[in-house]
Design a protein around this motif. Structure first.
Motif, PDB file in Angstrom:
ATOM      1  N   TYR A  73      -3.404  -5.814 -15.216  1.00  0.00           N
ATOM      2  CA  TYR A  73      -2.137  -5.089 -15.331  1.00  0.00           C
ATOM      3  C   TYR A  73      -2.205  -3.776 -14.565  1.00  0.00           C
ATOM      4  CZ  TYR A  73      -0.965  -8.333 -19.067  1.00  0.00           C
ATOM      5  OH  TYR A  73      -0.708  -9.467 -19.784  1.00  0.00           O
ATOM      6  N   ARG A  74      -1.129  -3.441 -13.877  1.00  0.00           N
ATOM      7  CA  ARG A  74      -1.045  -2.182 -13.140  1.00  0.00           C
ATOM      8  C   ARG A  74      -0.771  -1.056 -14.128  1.00  0.00           C
ATOM      9  NH1 ARG A  74       1.013  -6.297 -10.194  1.00  0.00           N
ATOM     10  NH2 ARG A  74       0.551  -6.365  -7.982  1.00  0.00           N
ATOM     11  N   LEU A  75      -1.540   0.015 -14.029  1.00  0.00           N
ATOM     12  CA  LEU A  75      -1.390   1.171 -14.911  1.00  0.00           C
ATOM     13  C   LEU A  75      -1.205   2.428 -14.067  1.00  0.00           C
ATOM     14  CD1 LEU A  75      -4.273   0.311 -17.401  1.00  0.00           C
ATOM     15  CD2 LEU A  75      -1.821  -0.100 -17.726  1.00  0.00           C
ATOM     16  N   TYR A  76      -0.312   3.281 -14.510  1.00  0.00           N
ATOM     17  CA  TYR A  76       0.015   4.506 -13.781  1.00  0.00           C
ATOM     18  C   TYR A  76      -0.226   5.709 -14.678  1.00  0.00           C
ATOM     19  CZ  TYR A  76       2.438   1.187 -10.785  1.00  0.00           C
ATOM     20  OH  TYR A  76       2.738   0.132  -9.966  1.00  0.00           O
ATOM     21  N   ASP A  77      -0.747   6.788 -14.089  1.00  0.00           N
ATOM     22  CA  ASP A  77      -0.932   8.013 -14.863  1.00  0.00           C
ATOM     23  C   ASP A  77       0.229   8.963 -14.587  1.00  0.00           C
ATOM     24  OD1 ASP A  77      -1.458   9.052 -12.345  1.00  0.00           O
ATOM     25  OD2 ASP A  77      -3.539   9.564 -12.771  1.00  0.00           O
ATOM     26  N   GLU A  78       0.180  10.140 -15.193  1.00  0.00           N
ATOM     27  CA  GLU A  78       1.275  11.096 -15.029  1.00  0.00           C
ATOM     28  C   GLU A  78       1.364  11.625 -13.605  1.00  0.00           C
ATOM     29  OE1 GLU A  78       1.916  13.964 -18.071  1.00  0.00           O
ATOM     30  OE2 GLU A  78       1.273  12.575 -19.634  1.00  0.00           O
ATOM     31  N   ALA A  79       0.259  11.684 -12.888  1.00  0.00           N
ATOM     32  CA  ALA A  79       0.290  12.134 -11.488  1.00  0.00           C
ATOM     33  C   ALA A  79       1.123  11.161 -10.640  1.00  0.00           C
ATOM     34  CB  ALA A  79      -1.118  12.253 -10.934  1.00  0.00           C
ATOM     35  N   ALA A  80       1.023   9.880 -10.936  1.00  0.00           N
ATOM     36  CA  ALA A  80       1.826   8.885 -10.215  1.00  0.00           C
ATOM     37  C   ALA A  80       3.306   9.103 -10.510  1.00  0.00           C
ATOM     38  CB  ALA A  80       1.404   7.480 -10.606  1.00  0.00           C
ATOM     39  N   PHE A  81       3.612   9.480 -11.738  1.00  0.00           N
ATOM     40  CA  PHE A  81       5.011   9.743 -12.089  1.00  0.00           C
ATOM     41  C   PHE A  81       5.548  10.937 -11.301  1.00  0.00           C
ATOM     42  CE2 PHE A  81       8.231  11.814 -14.769  1.00  0.00           C
ATOM     43  CZ  PHE A  81       9.171  10.816 -14.768  1.00  0.00           C
ATOM     44  N   VAL A  82       4.708  11.928 -11.053  1.00  0.00           N
ATOM     45  CA  VAL A  82       5.125  13.095 -10.272  1.00  0.00           C
ATOM     46  C   VAL A  82       5.432  12.695  -8.831  1.00  0.00           C
ATOM     47  CG1 VAL A  82       4.346  15.326  -9.372  1.00  0.00           C
ATOM     48  CG2 VAL A  82       3.867  14.711 -11.741  1.00  0.00           C
ATOM     49  N   ILE A  83       4.704  11.747  -8.294  1.00  0.00           N
ATOM     50  CA  ILE A  83       4.909  11.279  -6.921  1.00  0.00           C
ATOM     51  C   ILE A  83       6.147  10.386  -6.824  1.00  0.00           C
ATOM     52  CG2 ILE A  83       3.904   9.833  -5.093  1.00  0.00           C
ATOM     53  CD1 ILE A  83       1.158  10.801  -6.114  1.00  0.00           C
ATOM     54  N   GLY A  90       0.783  -1.230   0.000  1.00  0.00           N
ATOM     55  CA  GLY A  90       0.000   0.000   0.000  1.00  0.00           C
ATOM     56  C   GLY A  90       0.816   1.283   0.000  1.00  0.00           C
ATOM     57  N   LEU A  91       2.104   1.190  -0.312  1.00  0.00           N
ATOM     58  CA  LEU A  91       2.966   2.370  -0.321  1.00  0.00           C
ATOM     59  C   LEU A  91       2.802   3.199  -1.582  1.00  0.00           C
ATOM     60  CD1 LEU A  91       5.256   3.998   1.004  1.00  0.00           C
ATOM     61  CD2 LEU A  91       6.863   2.462  -0.149  1.00  0.00           C
ATOM     62  N   PHE A  92       2.729   2.535  -2.715  1.00  0.00           N
ATOM     63  CA  PHE A  92       2.629   3.227  -4.003  1.00  0.00           C
ATOM     64  C   PHE A  92       1.769   2.374  -4.921  1.00  0.00           C
ATOM     65  CE2 PHE A  92       4.525   4.460  -8.200  1.00  0.00           C
ATOM     66  CZ  PHE A  92       4.167   5.797  -8.162  1.00  0.00           C
ATOM     67  N   CYS A  93       0.503   2.686  -4.959  1.00  0.00           N
ATOM     68  CA  CYS A  93      -0.458   1.870  -5.712  1.00  0.00           C
ATOM     69  C   CYS A  93      -0.653   2.416  -7.120  1.00  0.00           C
ATOM     70  CB  CYS A  93      -1.792   1.839  -4.983  1.00  0.00           C
ATOM     71  SG  CYS A  93      -1.661   1.114  -3.339  1.00  0.00           S
ATOM     72  N   PRO A  94      -0.947   1.541  -8.069  1.00  0.00           N
ATOM     73  CA  PRO A  94      -1.206   2.005  -9.426  1.00  0.00           C
ATOM     74  C   PRO A  94      -2.483   2.835  -9.483  1.00  0.00           C
ATOM     75  CG  PRO A  94      -1.696  -0.331  -9.233  1.00  0.00           C
ATOM     76  CD  PRO A  94      -1.095   0.096  -7.947  1.00  0.00           C
ATOM     77  N   THR A  95      -2.575   3.658 -10.495  1.00  0.00           N
ATOM     78  CA  THR A  95      -3.752   4.486 -10.678  1.00  0.00           C
ATOM     79  C   THR A  95      -4.985   3.624 -10.917  1.00  0.00           C
ATOM     80  OG1 THR A  95      -2.311   6.156 -11.650  1.00  0.00           O
ATOM     81  CG2 THR A  95      -4.690   6.419 -11.990  1.00  0.00           C
ATOM     82  N   GLU A  96      -4.802   2.602 -11.713  1.00  0.00           N
ATOM     83  CA  GLU A  96      -5.882   1.649 -11.966  1.00  0.00           C
ATOM     84  C   GLU A  96      -5.285   0.342 -12.448  1.00  0.00           C
ATOM     85  OE1 GLU A  96      -7.707   2.314 -16.273  1.00  0.00           O
ATOM     86  OE2 GLU A  96      -7.751   4.172 -15.116  1.00  0.00           O
ATOM     87  N   LYS A  97      -6.126  -0.650 -12.564  1.00  0.00           N
ATOM     88  CA  LYS A  97      -5.707  -1.937 -13.117  1.00  0.00           C
ATOM     89  C   LYS A  97      -6.586  -2.230 -14.322  1.00  0.00           C
ATOM     90  CE  LYS A  97      -3.683  -3.929  -9.023  1.00  0.00           C
ATOM     91  NZ  LYS A  97      -3.558  -5.089  -8.146  1.00  0.00           N
TER      92      LYS A  97
END
Length: 62
Positions: A37-47, A25-32
């Motif tokens: 499959y784990r998917l990340y958006d640009e906001a996750a990249f900023v974090i 639960g430290l860094f979760c994907p934006t959605e699956k």
């Protein structure tokens, strides 16, 4: 959206570590995706620099 592989390449954090961070639960994907499959958006990249910083601190203390 970025795949876990793309996020790994951009952040320098291995895909295995990203999966582990998701599990705890430290860094979760934006959605699956429907396939799970784990998917990340640009906001996750900023974090992600915060995750790299935390990782650096944890490895330097061992």
């Amino acid at each position: 959206m970025m795949t876990i592989k793309q996020m790994s390449e951009l952040t320098g954090v291995s895909a295995r570590t990203l999966r582990y961070y998701d599990e705890i639960g430290l860094f979760c994907p934006t959605e699956k995706s429907k396939a799970g499959y784990r998917l990340y958006d640009e906001a996750a990249f900023v974090i992600s620099p915060k995750i790299r910083y935390t990782r650096t601190i944890n490895t330097s203390n061992t």
